[in-house]
Design a protein around this motif. Structure first.
Motif, PDB file in Angstrom:
ATOM      1  N   GLN A   1     -45.532 128.666 -20.744  1.00  0.00           N
ATOM      2  CA  GLN A   1     -46.484 129.669 -19.685  1.00  0.00           C
ATOM      3  C   GLN A   1     -47.097 128.480 -18.735  1.00  0.00           C
ATOM      4  N   THR A   2     -47.051 128.769 -17.544  1.00  0.00           N
ATOM      5  CA  THR A   2     -47.573 128.022 -16.779  1.00  0.00           C
ATOM      6  C   THR A   2     -49.146 128.284 -16.389  1.00  0.00           C
ATOM      7  N   LEU A   3     -50.046 127.401 -16.700  1.00  0.00           N
ATOM      8  CA  LEU A   3     -51.389 127.891 -16.455  1.00  0.00           C
ATOM      9  C   LEU A   3     -51.928 127.546 -14.952  1.00  0.00           C
ATOM     10  N   GLU A   4     -51.682 126.588 -14.580  1.00  0.00           N
ATOM     11  CA  GLU A   4     -52.337 126.190 -12.954  1.00  0.00           C
ATOM     12  C   GLU A   4     -51.336 125.280 -12.485  1.00  0.00           C
ATOM     13  N   VAL A   5     -51.519 125.135 -10.924  1.00  0.00           N
ATOM     14  CA  VAL A   5     -50.713 124.013 -10.247  1.00  0.00           C
ATOM     15  C   VAL A   5     -51.652 123.643  -9.139  1.00  0.00           C
ATOM     16  N   HIS A   6     -51.679 122.552  -8.949  1.00  0.00           N
ATOM     17  CA  HIS A   6     -52.682 122.060  -7.843  1.00  0.00           C
ATOM     18  C   HIS A   6     -52.171 120.557  -7.314  1.00  0.00           C
ATOM     19  N   LYS A   7     -52.614 120.423  -6.018  1.00  0.00           N
ATOM     20  CA  LYS A   7     -52.021 119.173  -5.429  1.00  0.00           C
ATOM     21  C   LYS A   7     -52.855 117.855  -5.900  1.00  0.00           C
ATOM     22  N   VAL A   8     -52.063 116.782  -6.142  1.00  0.00           N
ATOM     23  CA  VAL A   8     -52.958 115.488  -6.485  1.00  0.00           C
ATOM     24  C   VAL A   8     -52.225 114.498  -5.186  1.00  0.00           C
ATOM     25  N   GLU A   9     -52.986 113.717  -4.566  1.00  0.00           N
ATOM     26  CA  GLU A   9     -52.647 112.887  -3.514  1.00  0.00           C
ATOM     27  C   GLU A   9     -53.084 111.639  -4.157  1.00  0.00           C
ATOM     28  N   VAL A  10     -52.194 110.863  -4.453  1.00  0.00           N
ATOM     29  CA  VAL A  10     -52.260 109.209  -4.827  1.00  0.00           C
ATOM     30  C   VAL A  10     -52.645 108.285  -3.647  1.00  0.00           C
ATOM     31  N   SER A  11     -51.700 108.680  -2.613  1.00  0.00           N
ATOM     32  CA  SER A  11     -51.762 107.943  -1.227  1.00  0.00           C
ATOM     33  C   SER A  11     -51.039 108.794  -0.323  1.00  0.00           C
ATOM     34  N   SER A  12     -50.991 108.410   1.001  1.00  0.00           N
ATOM     35  CA  SER A  12     -50.408 109.149   1.971  1.00  0.00           C
ATOM     36  C   SER A  12     -48.965 109.509   1.697  1.00  0.00           C
ATOM     37  N   GLU A  13     -48.536 108.363   1.194  1.00  0.00           N
ATOM     38  CA  GLU A  13     -46.842 108.615   0.870  1.00  0.00           C
ATOM     39  C   GLU A  13     -46.559 109.066  -0.397  1.00  0.00           C
ATOM     40  N   ARG A  14     -47.558 109.244  -1.450  1.00  0.00           N
ATOM     41  CA  ARG A  14     -47.403 109.696  -2.737  1.00  0.00           C
ATOM     42  C   ARG A  14     -48.246 110.862  -3.134  1.00  0.00           C
ATOM     43  N   VAL A  15     -47.696 112.137  -2.849  1.00  0.00           N
ATOM     44  CA  VAL A  15     -48.277 113.286  -3.226  1.00  0.00           C
ATOM     45  C   VAL A  15     -47.387 114.016  -4.189  1.00  0.00           C
ATOM     46  N   TYR A  16     -48.010 114.797  -5.134  1.00  0.00           N
ATOM     47  CA  TYR A  16     -47.268 115.650  -5.985  1.00  0.00           C
ATOM     48  C   TYR A  16     -48.015 116.795  -6.660  1.00  0.00           C
ATOM     49  N   LEU A  17     -47.296 117.681  -7.164  1.00  0.00           N
ATOM     50  CA  LEU A  17     -48.028 119.047  -7.573  1.00  0.00           C
ATOM     51  C   LEU A  17     -48.139 118.719  -9.335  1.00  0.00           C
ATOM     52  N   GLN A  18     -49.448 118.774  -9.686  1.00  0.00           N
ATOM     53  CA  GLN A  18     -49.608 118.801 -11.167  1.00  0.00           C
ATOM     54  C   GLN A  18     -49.606 120.257 -11.601  1.00  0.00           C
ATOM     55  N   VAL A  19     -48.500 120.320 -12.561  1.00  0.00           N
ATOM     56  CA  VAL A  19     -48.305 121.600 -13.165  1.00  0.00           C
ATOM     57  C   VAL A  19     -48.852 121.836 -14.442  1.00  0.00           C
ATOM     58  N   ALA A  20     -49.678 122.393 -14.930  1.00  0.00           N
ATOM     59  CA  ALA A  20     -50.302 122.488 -16.344  1.00  0.00           C
ATOM     60  C   ALA A  20     -49.535 123.703 -16.880  1.00  0.00           C
ATOM     61  N   LEU A  21     -48.939 123.189 -18.224  1.00  0.00           N
ATOM     62  CA  LEU A  21     -48.130 124.232 -18.885  1.00  0.00           C
ATOM     63  C   LEU A  21     -48.452 124.455 -20.370  1.00  0.00           C
ATOM     64  N   SER A  22     -48.318 125.198 -21.049  1.00  0.00           N
ATOM     65  CA  SER A  22     -48.696 125.517 -22.669  1.00  0.00           C
ATOM     66  C   SER A  22     -47.677 126.448 -23.134  1.00  0.00           C
ATOM     67  N   ILE A  23     -47.609 126.184 -24.336  1.00  0.00           N
ATOM     68  CA  ILE A  23     -46.370 126.816 -25.438  1.00  0.00           C
ATOM     69  C   ILE A  23     -47.305 128.023 -26.043  1.00  0.00           C
ATOM     70  N   ASN A  24     -46.598 129.103 -26.132  1.00  0.00           N
ATOM     71  CA  ASN A  24     -47.049 130.133 -26.714  1.00  0.00           C
ATOM     72  C   ASN A  24     -46.471 130.183 -28.387  1.00  0.00           C
ATOM     73  N   PRO A  25     -47.507 129.643 -29.122  1.00  0.00           N
ATOM     74  CA  PRO A  25     -46.864 129.285 -30.653  1.00  0.00           C
ATOM     75  C   PRO A  25     -46.363 130.234 -31.345  1.00  0.00           C
ATOM     76  N   PHE A  26     -46.408 131.711 -30.892  1.00  0.00           N
ATOM     77  CA  PHE A  26     -46.338 132.674 -32.032  1.00  0.00           C
ATOM     78  C   PHE A  26     -44.795 132.562 -32.416  1.00  0.00           C
ATOM     79  N   GLY A  27     -43.834 132.312 -31.500  1.00  0.00           N
ATOM     80  CA  GLY A  27     -42.330 132.090 -31.713  1.00  0.00           C
ATOM     81  C   GLY A  27     -42.003 131.156 -32.686  1.00  0.00           C
TER      82      GLY A  27
END
Length: 464
Positions: A219-245
């Motif tokens: 499951q995707t919990l959230e996503v936000h932009k992280v800027e290390v420098s002007s040439e290095r930008v990435y989207l940080q995607v937070a994930l989690s497992i549904n442990p029931f299965g």
């Protein structure tokens, strides 16, 4: 008097001539002015008659397939908004597949037009008839770009608005040590390109939204932009497992098999029923592991603790089976070693049968002797009978003592395995609460190669 009249008449004629010449010049200037106004109005009417399609066709005729070239050879593209959606996550291969919608705009002055020449503020152009900027995903394994529409919108000043879909698969290592109770983050590096002189720079806004959904057990919990420098930008995607299965298919079956093995100590080990049951448990657990081998995650450098759990369960099941077999042998023999087996010893049933035959013979002999009236013979027969009964009771006592010793060892084994299982549960809970393994998802950036991308930034789209 007559001369004066002639002079006055001559002067009047000159005034009339001058007046006529002035009228003629005024008429000519009026005619010239009206014709010029007509031509100017005709020109203005022709410019006003060019509609949006006319403007669009004029821009398409320019064939502006190359990037706009300014003085510093740097193109700036504004990413106005991003919509992110996780499609799937391959737990075994540690790869995440996503769909990203990017709305962007850039300025191409050659596509603009002057306000006085047309009253339309925007036009629509085909996406495959102009230059479209490319986007680099630094940690991408596979990327497919599709336009949101087959057209782009161009404003009067040359600003182009466009949207694309990125279907991308990125390599993402997540700490799966405590699988299936896992939460982690996965980066998606969205950047432009840079060479020695020219570059494409992306200015990404903070307007990043998440499309609800799940990728299988993830499951995707959230996503936000992280800027290390002007040439290095990435989207940080937070994930989690549904442990029931994973609990139902992995943890619960192994726990139930271990519980069945622990309860099997209530079965008597005489006759081999317990041994057969324990062998069945070992074979069932082995087949369980073989079936789930393709579904268990690898975990990369952080191998899941579940692998060690299954190994521990298999070792305990095999030890329990072997100890049950040893106790079964100890209940009938003095030692569980085959080399120490007494070869001269006769089986108790055969020995009892032989002694019963001897007793019958002695009884017959005693009867004959008693009939003959010999007291010594009668005493000898009675002593043999007493000796037989004592030996028989002694063998029964030895057998009972062996069985009692085996059951005492069996109770010890039950307590040993019960203590091991309780200690194991405590240790597992303690280990899962600690952060033992560390992963670095940003090691795909190479400083030595940074700023030297050889990238074909002109997408080609098929006509609808």
């Amino acid at each position: 008097m007559g001369d004066n009249c002639l002079a006055f008449a001559s002067k009047g004629a000159e005034m009339v001539l001058q007046h006529r010449i002035s009228l003629l010049l005024l008429l000519c200037s009026s005619l010239l002015g009206s014709s010029g106004a007509t031509v100017f109005a005709a020109g203005n009417s022709s410019e006003a008659a060019c509609d949006r399609r006319c403007l669009a066709n004029a821009r398409v005729a320019k064939e502006l397939f190359s990037a706009p070239q300014n003085d510093n050879c740097t193109i700036v593209v504004n990413i106005t908004s991003i919509q992110y959606e996780t499609l799937s996550f391959d737990t075994k291969g540690m790869e995440m597949t996503s769909r990203i919608k990017i709305n962007m705009e850039w300025k191409d002055p050659d596509l603009g037009w002057m306000q006085e020449r047309s009253r339309f503020p925007t036009i629509i152009l085909p996406v495959d008839k102009i230059w479209i900027p490319g986007i680099v995903l630094d940690n991408s394994v596979d990327t497919t770009v599709e336009p949101y529409t087959k057209d782009v919108q161009v404003r009067r000043d040359g600003t182009v608005e466009h949207a694309v879909f990125l279907f991308t698969t990125v390599s993402c290592e997540i700490n799966l040590f405590s699988y299936p109770f896992v939460t982690g983050e996965c980066p998606v590096a969205i950047n432009g390109w840079s060479q020695k002189i020219c570059a494409l720079k992306l200015q990404i806004a903070d307007n990043v939204s998440l499309v609800p959904g799940s990728g299988g057990e993830w499951q995707t919990l959230e996503v936000h932009k992280v800027e290390v420098s002007s040439e290095r930008v990435y989207l940080q995607v937070a994930l989690s497992i549904n442990p029931f299965g994973a609990i139902v298919t992995l943890i619960l079956p192994s726990a139930l098999i271990m519980l069945a093995d622990l309860v099997s100590f209530a079965l008597p080990f005489e006759g081999g029923e317990r041994n057969s049951f324990k062998v069945t448990l070992v074979l069932s657990f082995t087949m369980f592991l073989l079936i789930l081998n393709d579904h268990l995650p690898n975990g990369g450098n952080c191998s899941p603790l579940l692998h060690y759990h299954f190994s521990f369960c298999l070792v305990c099941l095999v030890l329990s089976m072997l100890m049950s077999i040893v106790l079964t042998r100890l209940s009938v023999e003095d030692s569980f070693l085959l080399c120490r087996r007494r070869s001269a010893k006769v089986h108790p049933s055969n020995n009892s049968k032989t002694q019963h035959d001897s007793l019958d013979q002695e009884k017959d002999t005693g009867v004959i002797t008693a009939k003959s009236g010999d007291p010594a013979s009668e005493m000898a027969s009675l002593q043999k009978i007493v000796s037989f009964l004592e030996n028989f009771d002694k063998e029964d006592n030895e057998k009972e003592s062996k069985v009692a010793l085996a059951y005492r060892l069996d109770r010890f084994c039950f307590g040993f395995f019960l203590s091991i299982y309780i200690l194991y549960v405590i240790v597992i809970i303690s280990i899962t609460q600690t952060d033992i393994c560390k992963v670095n998802n940003l090691d795909f950036w190479d400083d030595s190669d940074h700023g030297d991308y050889n990238y074909d930034y002109s997408y080609s789209y098929e006509n609808p």
